[in-house]
Design a protein around this motif. Structure first.
Motif, short mmCIF file in Angstrom:
data_model
loop_
_atom_site.label_atom_id
_atom_site.label_comp_id
_atom_site.label_asym_id
_atom_site.label_seq_id
_atom_site.Cartn_x
_atom_site.Cartn_y
_atom_site.Cartn_z
N THR A 16 0.86 -1.17 0.00
CA THR A 16 0.00 0.00 0.00
C THR A 16 0.90 1.22 0.00
O THR A 16 2.11 1.13 0.20
CB THR A 16 -0.94 0.02 1.22
N CYS A 17 0.32 2.40 -0.24
CA CYS A 17 1.13 3.61 -0.28
C CYS A 17 0.30 4.82 0.13
O CYS A 17 -0.93 4.78 0.14
CB CYS A 17 1.71 3.83 -1.68
N SER A 18 0.99 5.88 0.49
CA SER A 18 0.32 7.11 0.92
C SER A 18 -0.30 7.81 -0.28
O SER A 18 0.01 7.51 -1.44
CB SER A 18 1.33 8.04 1.60
N TYR A 19 -1.18 8.76 0.01
CA TYR A 19 -1.83 9.50 -1.08
C TYR A 19 -0.83 10.36 -1.84
O TYR A 19 -1.01 10.61 -3.03
CB TYR A 19 -2.99 10.34 -0.52
N GLU A 20 0.23 10.79 -1.17
CA GLU A 20 1.28 11.56 -1.87
C GLU A 20 1.97 10.68 -2.91
O GLU A 20 2.31 11.15 -4.00
CB GLU A 20 2.30 12.08 -0.85
N ALA A 21 2.15 9.39 -2.58
CA ALA A 21 2.74 8.46 -3.56
C ALA A 21 1.75 8.15 -4.67
O ALA A 21 2.13 8.04 -5.84
CB ALA A 21 3.18 7.19 -2.85
N ARG A 22 0.49 8.01 -4.31
CA ARG A 22 -0.54 7.71 -5.32
C ARG A 22 -0.65 8.83 -6.34
O ARG A 22 -0.93 8.58 -7.52
CB ARG A 22 -1.90 7.49 -4.64
N ALA A 23 -0.43 10.05 -5.88
CA ALA A 23 -0.49 11.19 -6.80
C ALA A 23 0.58 11.11 -7.88
O ALA A 23 0.44 11.71 -8.95
CB ALA A 23 -0.35 12.49 -6.02
N LYS A 24 1.63 10.35 -7.61
CA LYS A 24 2.71 10.16 -8.57
C LYS A 24 2.51 8.92 -9.44
O LYS A 24 3.37 8.57 -10.26
CB LYS A 24 4.06 10.05 -7.84
N GLY A 25 1.40 8.21 -9.20
CA GLY A 25 1.10 7.03 -10.01
C GLY A 25 1.46 5.71 -9.35
O GLY A 25 1.29 4.65 -9.95
N VAL A 26 1.94 5.74 -8.11
CA VAL A 26 2.30 4.51 -7.40
C VAL A 26 1.02 3.79 -6.97
O VAL A 26 0.08 4.42 -6.49
CB VAL A 26 3.18 4.82 -6.17
N LYS A 27 1.01 2.46 -7.15
CA LYS A 27 -0.17 1.66 -6.82
C LYS A 27 0.23 0.38 -6.10
O LYS A 27 1.36 -0.08 -6.21
CB LYS A 27 -0.93 1.28 -8.10
N ALA A 28 -0.74 -0.20 -5.38
CA ALA A 28 -0.52 -1.49 -4.73
C ALA A 28 -0.24 -2.55 -5.78
O ALA A 28 -0.78 -2.48 -6.89
CB ALA A 28 -1.73 -1.88 -3.89
N THR A 29 0.58 -3.54 -5.44
CA THR A 29 1.04 -4.67 -6.27
C THR A 29 2.06 -4.25 -7.32
O THR A 29 2.54 -5.09 -8.07
CB THR A 29 -0.12 -5.44 -6.96
N MET A 30 2.42 -2.99 -7.35
CA MET A 30 3.42 -2.51 -8.31
C MET A 30 4.82 -2.87 -7.80
O MET A 30 5.11 -2.73 -6.61
CB MET A 30 3.29 -0.99 -8.45
N PRO A 31 5.71 -3.37 -8.67
CA PRO A 31 7.09 -3.62 -8.24
C PRO A 31 7.75 -2.33 -7.75
O PRO A 31 7.49 -1.24 -8.30
CB PRO A 31 7.78 -4.11 -9.52
N VAL A 32 8.57 -2.44 -6.73
CA VAL A 32 9.18 -1.26 -6.14
C VAL A 32 10.04 -0.50 -7.15
O VAL A 32 10.04 0.73 -7.17
CB VAL A 32 10.01 -1.65 -4.88
N TRP A 33 10.75 -1.24 -8.01
CA TRP A 33 11.60 -0.54 -8.98
C TRP A 33 10.76 0.34 -9.89
O TRP A 33 11.18 1.45 -10.26
CB TRP A 33 12.43 -1.54 -9.80
#
Length: 412
Positions: A46-63
Protein backbone atom coordinates in the motif's frame (compact mmCIF):
# COMPACT_ATOMS: atom_id res chain seq x y z
CA UNK A 1 -40.25 1.02 11.67
CA UNK A 2 -37.36 2.96 13.18
CA UNK A 3 -35.03 4.36 10.57
CA UNK A 4 -31.53 2.87 10.29
CA UNK A 5 -28.33 4.90 10.39
CA UNK A 6 -25.27 2.86 9.44
CA UNK A 7 -21.68 4.13 9.31
CA UNK A 8 -18.92 2.54 7.30
CA UNK A 9 -15.51 3.54 8.66
CA UNK A 10 -12.73 3.14 6.09
CA UNK A 11 -9.21 3.98 7.24
CA UNK A 12 -7.22 5.89 4.60
CA UNK A 13 -4.05 4.18 3.35
CA UNK A 14 -3.97 2.35 6.68
CA UNK A 15 -0.53 0.72 6.77
CA UNK A 16 1.19 3.83 5.45
CA UNK A 17 -0.80 6.01 7.88
CA UNK A 18 0.23 3.82 10.82
CA UNK A 19 3.89 4.14 9.79
CA UNK A 20 3.50 7.93 9.67
CA UNK A 21 1.77 7.90 13.06
CA UNK A 22 4.78 6.12 14.58
CA UNK A 23 7.26 8.32 12.74
CA UNK A 24 5.86 11.87 12.24
CA UNK A 25 8.77 12.75 9.92
CA UNK A 26 7.04 10.60 7.27
CA UNK A 27 3.86 12.71 7.24
CA UNK A 28 3.08 14.42 3.98
CA UNK A 29 5.77 12.45 2.12
CA UNK A 30 5.42 9.79 -0.59
CA UNK A 31 5.57 6.53 1.36
CA UNK A 32 5.10 2.91 0.33
CA UNK A 33 4.84 -0.19 2.49
CA UNK A 34 6.59 -2.92 0.52
CA UNK A 35 8.24 -6.27 1.06
CA UNK A 36 11.76 -7.57 0.61
CA UNK A 37 14.80 -5.50 1.52
CA UNK A 38 16.18 -6.00 -2.00
CA UNK A 39 14.00 -3.24 -3.32
CA UNK A 40 14.20 -4.18 -7.00
CA UNK A 41 12.37 -7.38 -6.13
CA UNK A 42 9.85 -5.90 -3.71
CA UNK A 43 6.12 -5.43 -4.25
CA UNK A 44 4.14 -2.40 -3.01
CA UNK A 45 1.48 -3.47 -0.48
CA UNK A 46 0.00 0.00 0.00
CA UNK A 47 1.13 3.61 -0.28
CA UNK A 48 0.32 7.11 0.92
CA UNK A 49 -1.83 9.50 -1.08
CA UNK A 50 1.28 11.56 -1.87
CA UNK A 51 2.74 8.46 -3.56
CA UNK A 52 -0.54 7.71 -5.32
CA UNK A 53 -0.49 11.19 -6.80
CA UNK A 54 2.71 10.16 -8.57
CA UNK A 55 1.10 7.03 -10.01
CA UNK A 56 2.30 4.51 -7.40
CA UNK A 57 -0.17 1.66 -6.82
CA UNK A 58 -0.52 -1.49 -4.73
CA UNK A 59 1.04 -4.67 -6.27
CA UNK A 60 3.42 -2.51 -8.31
CA UNK A 61 7.09 -3.62 -8.24
CA UNK A 62 9.18 -1.26 -6.14
CA UNK A 63 11.60 -0.54 -8.98
CA UNK A 64 8.67 0.68 -11.09
CA UNK A 65 7.28 2.75 -8.21
CA UNK A 66 10.70 4.37 -7.71
CA UNK A 67 10.87 5.20 -11.39
CA UNK A 68 7.54 7.05 -11.08
CA UNK A 69 8.47 8.63 -7.74
CA UNK A 70 12.27 8.81 -7.21
CA UNK A 71 11.93 10.18 -3.65
CA UNK A 72 9.57 7.35 -2.58
CA UNK A 73 10.24 6.16 0.99
CA UNK A 74 10.00 2.37 1.48
CA UNK A 75 8.99 0.77 4.78
CA UNK A 76 8.85 -2.95 5.52
CA UNK A 77 5.44 -4.25 6.71
CA UNK A 78 5.05 -4.55 10.48
CA UNK A 79 1.78 -6.33 11.24
CA UNK A 80 2.30 -6.27 14.98
CA UNK A 81 2.20 -2.50 14.72
CA UNK A 82 -0.83 -2.54 12.38
CA UNK A 83 -2.83 -4.94 14.60
CA UNK A 84 -2.18 -2.73 17.61
CA UNK A 85 -3.37 0.37 15.74
CA UNK A 86 -6.44 -1.52 14.52
CA UNK A 87 -7.41 -2.56 18.05
CA UNK A 88 -7.09 1.04 19.24
CA UNK A 89 -9.14 2.26 16.31
CA UNK A 90 -12.01 -0.13 17.07
CA UNK A 91 -11.85 0.81 20.74
CA UNK A 92 -12.55 4.41 19.73
CA UNK A 93 -15.54 3.32 17.63
CA UNK A 94 -17.03 1.28 20.50
CA UNK A 95 -17.14 4.43 22.63
CA UNK A 96 -20.09 5.50 20.45
CA UNK A 97 -22.00 2.22 20.12
CA UNK A 98 -21.57 -1.43 21.07
CA UNK A 99 -22.85 -2.33 17.59
CA UNK A 100 -19.50 -2.26 15.80
CA UNK A 101 -18.76 -4.92 13.16
CA UNK A 102 -15.11 -5.19 12.14
CA UNK A 103 -14.84 -6.20 8.49
CA UNK A 104 -11.07 -6.22 8.22
CA UNK A 105 -8.04 -4.77 9.96
CA UNK A 106 -8.86 -1.27 8.66
CA UNK A 107 -12.62 -1.03 8.15
CA UNK A 108 -15.88 -1.69 9.94
CA UNK A 109 -19.58 -0.89 10.24
CA UNK A 110 -21.36 0.91 13.08
CA UNK A 111 -25.10 0.97 13.82
CA UNK A 112 -25.77 4.55 14.91
CA UNK A 113 -29.57 4.37 14.70
CA UNK A 114 -29.98 5.42 18.34
CA UNK A 115 -28.81 8.96 17.54
CA UNK A 116 -31.48 11.49 16.55
CA UNK A 117 -31.72 14.26 13.95
CA UNK A 118 -28.36 15.75 13.00
CA UNK A 119 -26.51 13.82 15.72
CA UNK A 120 -25.16 11.10 13.36
CA UNK A 121 -23.39 13.68 11.18
CA UNK A 122 -21.98 15.41 14.26
CA UNK A 123 -20.79 12.06 15.63
CA UNK A 124 -19.15 11.18 12.32
CA UNK A 125 -17.15 14.40 12.45
CA UNK A 126 -16.25 13.71 16.07
CA UNK A 127 -15.10 10.15 15.30
CA UNK A 128 -13.00 11.30 12.38
CA UNK A 129 -11.40 14.07 14.45
CA UNK A 130 -10.70 11.77 17.42
CA UNK A 131 -9.04 9.12 15.26
CA UNK A 132 -6.89 11.81 13.71
CA UNK A 133 -6.08 13.63 16.94
CA UNK A 134 -5.42 10.69 19.27
CA UNK A 135 -4.14 8.03 16.85
CA UNK A 136 -2.98 10.22 13.93
CA UNK A 137 -5.00 8.00 11.61
CA UNK A 138 -7.18 9.50 8.86
CA UNK A 139 -10.42 7.86 7.77
CA UNK A 140 -13.38 8.32 5.46
CA UNK A 141 -16.92 7.70 6.73
CA UNK A 142 -20.01 6.72 4.77
CA UNK A 143 -23.43 7.34 6.34
CA UNK A 144 -26.48 5.56 4.93
CA UNK A 145 -29.60 3.53 5.83
CA UNK A 146 -27.84 0.19 5.21
CA UNK A 147 -24.42 -1.45 4.98
CA UNK A 148 -24.11 -1.51 1.19
CA UNK A 149 -24.93 2.17 0.75
CA UNK A 150 -22.66 3.11 3.68
CA UNK A 151 -19.80 1.21 2.04
CA UNK A 152 -20.42 2.96 -1.29
CA UNK A 153 -20.62 6.33 0.46
CA UNK A 154 -17.28 5.93 2.22
CA UNK A 155 -15.59 5.43 -1.17
CA UNK A 156 -16.94 8.69 -2.58
CA UNK A 157 -14.56 11.07 -0.83
CA UNK A 158 -11.00 10.16 0.18
CA UNK A 159 -9.04 10.97 2.20
CA UNK A 160 -10.85 12.40 5.24
CA UNK A 161 -14.28 12.41 3.66
CA UNK A 162 -17.72 12.20 5.23
CA UNK A 163 -20.46 11.32 2.76
CA UNK A 164 -24.20 10.87 3.37
CA UNK A 165 -26.00 8.61 0.89
CA UNK A 166 -29.77 8.50 1.33
CA UNK A 167 -32.15 6.32 -0.67
CA UNK A 168 -33.47 9.40 -2.42
CA UNK A 169 -29.91 10.17 -3.56
CA UNK A 170 -29.35 6.81 -5.27
CA UNK A 171 -30.46 7.84 -8.77
CA UNK A 172 -28.31 10.98 -8.68
CA UNK A 173 -25.17 9.80 -6.83
CA UNK A 174 -25.01 6.05 -7.35
CA UNK A 175 -26.57 5.15 -10.67
CA UNK A 176 -24.24 7.21 -12.90
CA UNK A 177 -21.18 5.29 -11.59
CA UNK A 178 -19.61 2.57 -13.74
CA UNK A 179 -20.22 -1.03 -12.66
CA UNK A 180 -16.60 -1.60 -11.70
CA UNK A 181 -17.05 1.03 -8.98
CA UNK A 182 -19.85 -0.95 -7.31
CA UNK A 183 -18.91 -2.86 -4.19
CA UNK A 184 -19.20 -6.59 -4.90
CA UNK A 185 -18.47 -6.37 -8.61
CA UNK A 186 -15.04 -7.35 -9.89
CA UNK A 187 -13.55 -6.96 -13.34
CA UNK A 188 -14.83 -10.31 -14.65
CA UNK A 189 -18.40 -9.71 -13.49
CA UNK A 190 -18.29 -6.18 -14.88
CA UNK A 191 -17.19 -7.56 -18.27
CA UNK A 192 -20.05 -10.09 -18.26
CA UNK A 193 -22.55 -7.35 -17.47
CA UNK A 194 -21.06 -5.06 -20.13
CA UNK A 195 -21.70 -7.77 -22.73
CA UNK A 196 -25.35 -7.68 -21.69
CA UNK A 197 -25.42 -3.94 -22.41
CA UNK A 198 -25.12 -2.93 -18.75
CA UNK A 199 -22.44 -0.32 -18.08
CA UNK A 200 -23.56 1.75 -15.10
CA UNK A 201 -25.05 0.94 -11.71
CA UNK A 202 -28.25 2.54 -13.00
CA UNK A 203 -28.31 0.09 -15.92
CA UNK A 204 -27.99 -2.77 -13.46
CA UNK A 205 -30.69 -1.37 -11.16
CA UNK A 206 -33.16 -1.35 -14.04
CA UNK A 207 -32.08 -4.64 -15.63
CA UNK A 208 -34.37 -7.60 -16.26
CA UNK A 209 -34.15 -9.80 -13.12
CA UNK A 210 -35.00 -12.93 -15.12
CA UNK A 211 -32.09 -12.35 -17.50
CA UNK A 212 -29.64 -11.65 -14.69
CA UNK A 213 -30.71 -14.74 -12.77
CA UNK A 214 -30.30 -16.84 -15.91
CA UNK A 215 -26.78 -15.50 -16.53
CA UNK A 216 -25.49 -15.13 -12.95
CA UNK A 217 -27.85 -17.19 -10.79
CA UNK A 218 -28.97 -15.87 -7.41
CA UNK A 219 -25.90 -13.60 -7.45
CA UNK A 220 -27.52 -11.65 -10.31
CA UNK A 221 -30.69 -11.05 -8.28
CA UNK A 222 -28.63 -9.89 -5.33
CA UNK A 223 -26.71 -7.41 -7.50
CA UNK A 224 -29.97 -5.84 -8.74
CA UNK A 225 -31.12 -5.43 -5.14
CA UNK A 226 -27.85 -3.76 -4.17
CA UNK A 227 -27.98 -1.43 -7.19
CA UNK A 228 -31.43 -0.33 -5.99
CA UNK A 229 -30.07 0.33 -2.50
CA UNK A 230 -31.66 -2.75 -0.90
CA UNK A 231 -29.63 -4.45 1.84
CA UNK A 232 -31.26 -5.97 4.93
CA UNK A 233 -28.09 -7.20 6.66
CA UNK A 234 -27.71 -6.16 10.30
CA UNK A 235 -24.52 -4.84 11.87
CA UNK A 236 -23.24 -7.91 13.73
CA UNK A 237 -20.44 -7.36 16.28
CA UNK A 238 -19.82 -11.11 16.48
CA UNK A 239 -19.55 -11.83 12.76
CA UNK A 240 -15.76 -11.53 12.62
CA UNK A 241 -15.46 -14.38 15.12
CA UNK A 242 -18.04 -16.58 13.37
CA UNK A 243 -15.28 -18.73 11.94
CA UNK A 244 -12.04 -19.97 13.46
CA UNK A 245 -11.39 -22.58 10.82
CA UNK A 246 -12.58 -23.65 7.38
CA UNK A 247 -12.65 -27.36 6.67
CA UNK A 248 -14.14 -30.12 4.55
CA UNK A 249 -14.05 -33.90 4.82
CA UNK A 250 -15.44 -36.77 2.76
CA UNK A 251 -16.18 -40.41 3.51
CA UNK A 252 -14.94 -42.46 0.57
CA UNK A 253 -17.32 -44.78 -1.34
CA UNK A 254 -14.93 -47.64 -0.50
CA UNK A 255 -11.94 -47.93 1.85
CA UNK A 256 -8.79 -47.54 -0.23
CA UNK A 257 -5.01 -47.53 -0.28
CA UNK A 258 -4.91 -46.39 -3.93
CA UNK A 259 -2.61 -43.37 -3.87
CA UNK A 260 -4.03 -41.82 -7.05
CA UNK A 261 -7.57 -41.96 -5.65
CA UNK A 262 -6.35 -40.46 -2.37
CA UNK A 263 -4.61 -37.61 -4.24
CA UNK A 264 -7.81 -37.01 -6.21
CA UNK A 265 -9.82 -36.71 -3.00
CA UNK A 266 -7.26 -34.34 -1.49
CA UNK A 267 -7.29 -32.25 -4.70
CA UNK A 268 -11.04 -31.72 -4.55
CA UNK A 269 -11.02 -31.08 -0.79
CA UNK A 270 -8.30 -28.44 -1.34
CA UNK A 271 -10.46 -26.80 -4.04
CA UNK A 272 -13.46 -26.59 -1.72
CA UNK A 273 -11.49 -25.28 1.27
CA UNK A 274 -9.78 -22.74 -0.98
CA UNK A 275 -13.10 -21.57 -2.42
CA UNK A 276 -14.53 -21.03 1.06
CA UNK A 277 -11.42 -19.13 2.19
CA UNK A 278 -11.71 -16.80 -0.81
CA UNK A 279 -15.46 -16.34 -0.22
CA UNK A 280 -14.77 -15.34 3.40
CA UNK A 281 -11.81 -13.20 2.26
CA UNK A 282 -9.42 -14.92 4.67
CA UNK A 283 -6.13 -16.79 4.38
CA UNK A 284 -4.72 -19.66 6.42
CA UNK A 285 -1.42 -19.90 8.25
CA UNK A 286 -1.85 -23.55 9.24
CA UNK A 287 -3.21 -26.57 7.34
CA UNK A 288 -4.53 -29.67 9.12
CA UNK A 289 -5.51 -33.02 7.63
CA UNK A 290 -7.74 -35.73 9.06
CA UNK A 291 -7.30 -39.42 8.20
CA UNK A 292 -9.81 -42.02 9.37
CA UNK A 293 -8.73 -45.58 8.73
CA UNK A 294 -10.84 -48.66 7.90
CA UNK A 295 -11.03 -49.54 11.62
CA UNK A 296 -12.30 -45.98 12.41
CA UNK A 297 -9.04 -44.99 14.08
CA UNK A 298 -8.68 -41.26 13.35
CA UNK A 299 -5.61 -39.04 13.35
CA UNK A 300 -5.19 -35.29 12.73
CA UNK A 301 -1.90 -33.69 11.78
CA UNK A 302 -1.15 -30.04 11.08
CA UNK A 303 1.61 -27.94 9.58
CA UNK A 304 2.38 -24.31 10.48
CA UNK A 305 3.14 -22.43 7.27
CA UNK A 306 5.84 -19.86 6.58
CA UNK A 307 3.32 -17.58 4.84
CA UNK A 308 -0.45 -17.16 4.59
CA UNK A 309 -2.10 -19.17 1.81
CA UNK A 310 -5.42 -19.15 0.02
CA UNK A 311 -5.00 -20.88 -3.36
CA UNK A 312 -6.02 -24.45 -4.15
CA UNK A 313 -2.48 -25.45 -5.13
CA UNK A 314 -0.91 -24.16 -1.92
CA UNK A 315 -3.53 -25.89 0.24
CA UNK A 316 -3.09 -29.14 -1.69
CA UNK A 317 0.70 -28.98 -1.40
CA UNK A 318 0.51 -28.62 2.40
CA UNK A 319 -2.09 -31.42 2.71
CA UNK A 320 -0.12 -33.86 0.55
CA UNK A 321 3.05 -33.16 2.54
CA UNK A 322 1.24 -34.12 5.76
CA UNK A 323 -0.38 -37.20 4.20
CA UNK A 324 2.90 -38.52 2.79
CA UNK A 325 4.62 -37.94 6.13
CA UNK A 326 2.00 -39.44 8.45
CA UNK A 327 -0.01 -42.01 6.46
CA UNK A 328 0.49 -45.49 7.92
CA UNK A 329 -0.24 -47.24 4.63
CA UNK A 330 -3.47 -48.72 5.99
CA UNK A 331 -6.77 -48.53 4.11
CA UNK A 332 -8.45 -45.11 4.40
CA UNK A 333 -12.16 -44.54 5.08
CA UNK A 334 -12.33 -40.72 5.41
CA UNK A 335 -10.12 -37.75 4.51
CA UNK A 336 -10.37 -34.10 5.51
CA UNK A 337 -8.55 -30.80 5.13
CA UNK A 338 -9.00 -27.92 7.57
CA UNK A 339 -7.50 -24.43 7.25
CA UNK A 340 -6.80 -22.96 10.69
CA UNK A 341 -5.08 -19.85 12.11
CA UNK A 342 -7.12 -17.67 9.76
CA UNK A 343 -6.25 -14.05 8.99
CA UNK A 344 -8.06 -11.51 6.84
CA UNK A 345 -6.85 -10.98 3.28
CA UNK A 346 -5.81 -7.43 4.03
CA UNK A 347 -3.69 -8.61 6.94
CA UNK A 348 -2.12 -11.56 5.17
CA UNK A 349 1.26 -10.72 3.70
CA UNK A 350 3.80 -12.83 1.88
CA UNK A 351 7.39 -11.80 1.22
CA UNK A 352 6.91 -11.68 -2.52
CA UNK A 353 9.49 -11.10 -5.17
CA UNK A 354 8.77 -10.43 -8.84
CA UNK A 355 9.03 -14.11 -9.69
CA UNK A 356 6.86 -15.65 -6.94
CA UNK A 357 4.38 -12.76 -7.26
CA UNK A 358 3.60 -13.68 -10.86
CA UNK A 359 3.33 -17.36 -9.96
CA UNK A 360 0.98 -16.63 -7.03
CA UNK A 361 -1.14 -14.43 -9.27
CA UNK A 362 -1.54 -17.32 -11.74
CA UNK A 363 -2.48 -19.69 -8.91
CA UNK A 364 -5.12 -17.30 -7.60
CA UNK A 365 -6.62 -16.77 -11.09
CA UNK A 366 -6.79 -20.54 -11.61
CA UNK A 367 -8.43 -21.04 -8.20
CA UNK A 368 -11.04 -18.39 -8.98
CA UNK A 369 -11.77 -20.02 -12.35
CA UNK A 370 -12.44 -23.30 -10.52
CA UNK A 371 -14.76 -21.39 -8.14
CA UNK A 372 -16.75 -20.02 -11.09
CA UNK A 373 -17.16 -23.45 -12.68
CA UNK A 374 -18.38 -24.98 -9.44
CA UNK A 375 -20.71 -22.05 -8.78
CA UNK A 376 -22.26 -22.51 -12.22
CA UNK A 377 -22.42 -26.31 -12.42
CA UNK A 378 -22.46 -27.40 -8.80
CA UNK A 379 -19.93 -28.50 -6.22
CA UNK A 380 -19.37 -31.89 -7.88
CA UNK A 381 -18.61 -30.54 -11.35
CA UNK A 382 -14.83 -31.02 -11.14
CA UNK A 383 -14.81 -34.20 -9.09
CA UNK A 384 -13.50 -37.31 -10.77
CA UNK A 385 -15.62 -40.43 -11.14
CA UNK A 386 -13.88 -42.44 -8.42
CA UNK A 387 -14.78 -39.87 -5.79
CA UNK A 388 -18.34 -39.20 -6.89
CA UNK A 389 -19.70 -42.65 -6.14
CA UNK A 390 -22.01 -44.52 -8.47
CA UNK A 391 -25.22 -42.65 -7.66
CA UNK A 392 -23.89 -39.13 -8.25
CA UNK A 393 -21.96 -40.18 -11.38
CA UNK A 394 -25.18 -41.60 -12.82
CA UNK A 395 -27.00 -38.35 -12.01
CA UNK A 396 -24.45 -36.38 -13.99
CA UNK A 397 -24.64 -38.78 -16.92
CA UNK A 398 -28.43 -38.51 -16.81
CA UNK A 399 -28.22 -34.69 -16.93
CA UNK A 400 -26.00 -34.98 -19.99
CA UNK A 401 -28.36 -37.44 -21.73
CA UNK A 402 -31.37 -35.20 -21.09
CA UNK A 403 -29.49 -32.06 -22.13
CA UNK A 404 -30.50 -30.19 -18.98
CA UNK A 405 -28.48 -27.37 -17.44
CA UNK A 406 -26.90 -28.13 -14.09
CA UNK A 407 -26.99 -24.51 -12.98
CA UNK A 408 -30.80 -24.52 -13.08
CA UNK A 409 -30.82 -27.30 -10.49
CA UNK A 410 -28.00 -25.83 -8.44
CA UNK A 411 -29.63 -22.43 -7.97
CA UNK A 412 -33.14 -23.66 -7.05
Amino acid sequence: MKRKVIFHIDMNSFYASVEAAYDPSLRGKPLAVAGNEKERRGIVVTCSYEARAKGVKATMPVWQAKRLCPNLIIKQPDFTKYRSASLQMFDVLREYTPLVEPVSIDEGFMDMSHYEGDEPLQKATEIQNNLLEYLSLPCSIGIAPNKFLAKMASEMKKPLGITVLRRRDIAEKLWPLSLIEMYGIGEKTANKLNKLGLHTIGDLANADPTLLKKRLGIYGEKLIERANGIDTREVDPDSISDFKSVGNSVTLPKDTTDQEKIKTVFTNLAHEVGRRLRTKKVCSENIQITIRYHDRKTITRSRKLTSSIQTNDDILEAALFLWQKYWSGESIRLLGITAIDLVEETEAYKQLDLFSYKEDEKKLKLSKTVDEIRLKYGQHSLLKGGQLGEQRSEQLRDHKRRGTSLDKDFFK
